[in-house]
Design an enzyme around this catalytic site. Structure first.
Site, PDB file in Angstrom:
ATOM      1  CG  ASP A  25      75.003 -11.881   0.849  1.00  0.00           C
ATOM      2  OD1 ASP A  25      75.052 -10.842   1.521  1.00  0.00           O
ATOM      3  OD2 ASP A  25      75.648 -12.032  -0.213  1.00  0.00           O
TER       4      ASP A  25
ATOM      5  CG  ASP B 191      74.905  -6.306  -2.670  1.00  0.00           C
ATOM      6  OD1 ASP B 191      74.313  -5.801  -3.630  1.00  0.00           O
ATOM      7  OD2 ASP B 191      74.866  -5.831  -1.518  1.00  0.00           O
TER       8      ASP B 191
ATOM      9  N   GLY C 216      75.300  -7.010   4.801  1.00  0.00           N
ATOM     10  CA  GLY C 216      76.106  -5.950   5.381  1.00  0.00           C
ATOM     11  C   GLY C 216      75.517  -4.573   5.123  1.00  0.00           C
TER      12      GLY C 216
ATOM     13  CE  LYS D 141      75.587 -10.857   5.999  1.00  0.00           C
ATOM     14  NZ  LYS D 141      75.522 -11.171   4.551  1.00  0.00           N
TER      15      LYS D 141
ATOM     16  CG  ASP E 220      78.718 -13.579  -2.244  1.00  0.00           C
ATOM     17  OD1 ASP E 220      79.704 -12.963  -2.680  1.00  0.00           O
ATOM     18  OD2 ASP E 220      77.824 -13.019  -1.596  1.00  0.00           O
TER      19      ASP E 220
END
Length: 273
Positions: free
Chosen positions: A9, A11, A44, A195, A218
C-alpha cells in the site's frame, strides 16, 4: 521462506506522512528487486497518482506492476499494458449520486485525469492533494458521467462514514464492493474487486504461489490482500482490528516499517542462502 513478491500500500504504509519514501526503505526495496523479488504497488489511488512513485522505485526497469483504484486496474510498468480493468456503469454512478444526496454526504469520481464532484469539499480537496489531480466541480454531475468509471467515493467525517459503510455494505451486497480506504473515504468498486482479488489474478499470471507473497498495508481496503498473502503484514499505525488479522505487525510508516519487513523476511534470507 523464499518470497518472490512484496505488495505495498502507499499512503501511511510505504510513504511517510510527508508522502515520501525514506532512504532506508527505498534502499531495501531496490536491493530486493536486484535479488529478483517483484515489488508491486497496490493503492486506492488512481493510476495517474501512482506513476511517480513507481518511477522512483524503477518498477519499469524491473518489469513490475501497479494495482490502482483498489485493484480495479492492473498495469504492467514496463509495457504500460493494462492486464485487468473493472468499471462501474454510468447508471450505477448515477444511483450512487442519488444515494449520496439521500445520505447527505459528498461524492466524487474520476473522468480521465480529473476528479469530478457536484460540490467541492474539504475531503475532495484532500484527494486532490494526495493525487495531484485537478478538481472539476459541476452542478451537472449526472450529465458529466456518461462513460464507465473505475470507482466512486463518498466522503464525509469518519464518524458518519462508519455507520454509512455498514448500511451500504448490507444494502449493496452482491451488487458493489463497499469499503473505506481512509476514515473519511468510502469507496465503491465492481463487486468482487479489491486488492486481494487483483493480487490473486496477478500472482497467477506470474506463476507466483500464494505462500511466496508478502502484502503490507494499514487500512481496511488492505485487508483482502493481507488475508491473501502468505505473509500478511499490518503497519504499526494500523487499527487494532487489522493488526489482529495480520500474520505479522511491523513498525509504523514513520519508523521504516516496510524496510524492516524487507530486511527481515527477504534480504536476510538472501544472505543465508
Amino acid at each position: 521462506m523464499n518470497y518472490k513478491m512484496i505488495v505495498l500500500d502507499l499512503d501511511d504504509t510505504l510513504l511517510r506522512d510527508d508522502r515520501t519514501i525514506s532512504p532506508r526503505t527505498k534502499q531495501a526495496l531496490m536491493d530486493a528487486q536486484e535479488a529478483g523479488v517483484k515489488v508491486v504497488l497496490a493503492s486506492g489511488r488512481p493510476t495517474f497518482a501512482m506513476r511517480q512513485i513507481a518511477q522512483e522505485l524503477e518498477l519499469e526497469k524491473y518489469g513490475s506492476f501497479i494495482l490502482s483504484y483498489n485493484g480495479a486496474h492492473i498495469i504492467n510498468c514496463a509495457t504500460n499494458e493494462q492486464l485487468f480493468s473493472s468499471t462501474l456503469s454510468p447508471a450505477t454512478v448515477h444511483e450512487l449520486y442519488n444515494m449520496s444526496k439521500e445520505e447527505q454526504v459528498w461524492i466524487h469520481t474520476y473522468v480521465g485525469d480529473d476528479i469530478v464532484t457536484p460540490a467541492n469539499n474539504k475531503y475532495t480537496d484532500i484527494e486532490a492533494d494526495i493525487t495531484g489531480m485537478p478538481i472539476i466541480e459541476t452542478d451537472q454531475f449526472i450529465e458529466a458521467i456518461q462513460e464507465p468509471v473505475v470507482k466512486v467515493l463518498m466522503v464525509e467525517a469518519p464518524e458518519k462514514l462508519v455507520l454509512l459503510e455498514q448500511k451500504l455494505q448490507q444494502q449493496l451486497q452482491g451488487k458493489l464492493n463497499v469499503m473505506r480506504s481512509k476514515p473519511y473515504f468510502l469507496e465503491f468498486t465492481e463487486v468482487g474487486v479489491d486488492k486481494g482479488t487483483s493480487l490473486h489474478h496477478l500472482s497467477q499470471q506470474l506463476g507466483i504461489e500464494q505462500h511466496e507473497v508478502i502484502a503490507i498495508g494499514d487500512s481496511y481496503n488492505d485487508l483482502a490482500m493481507i488475508k491473501f498473502a502468505g505473509l500478511g503484514v499490518a503497519m504499526g499505525n494500523a487499527p487494532d482490528d487489522i493488526k489482529q488479522i495480520a500474520n505479522y505487525v511491523t513498525d509504523s510508516n514513520m519508523e521504516d516499517g516496510v524496510a524492516k519487513v524487507v530486511e527481515k523476511f527477504i534480504l536476510s534470507e538472501q544472505v543465508l542462502s
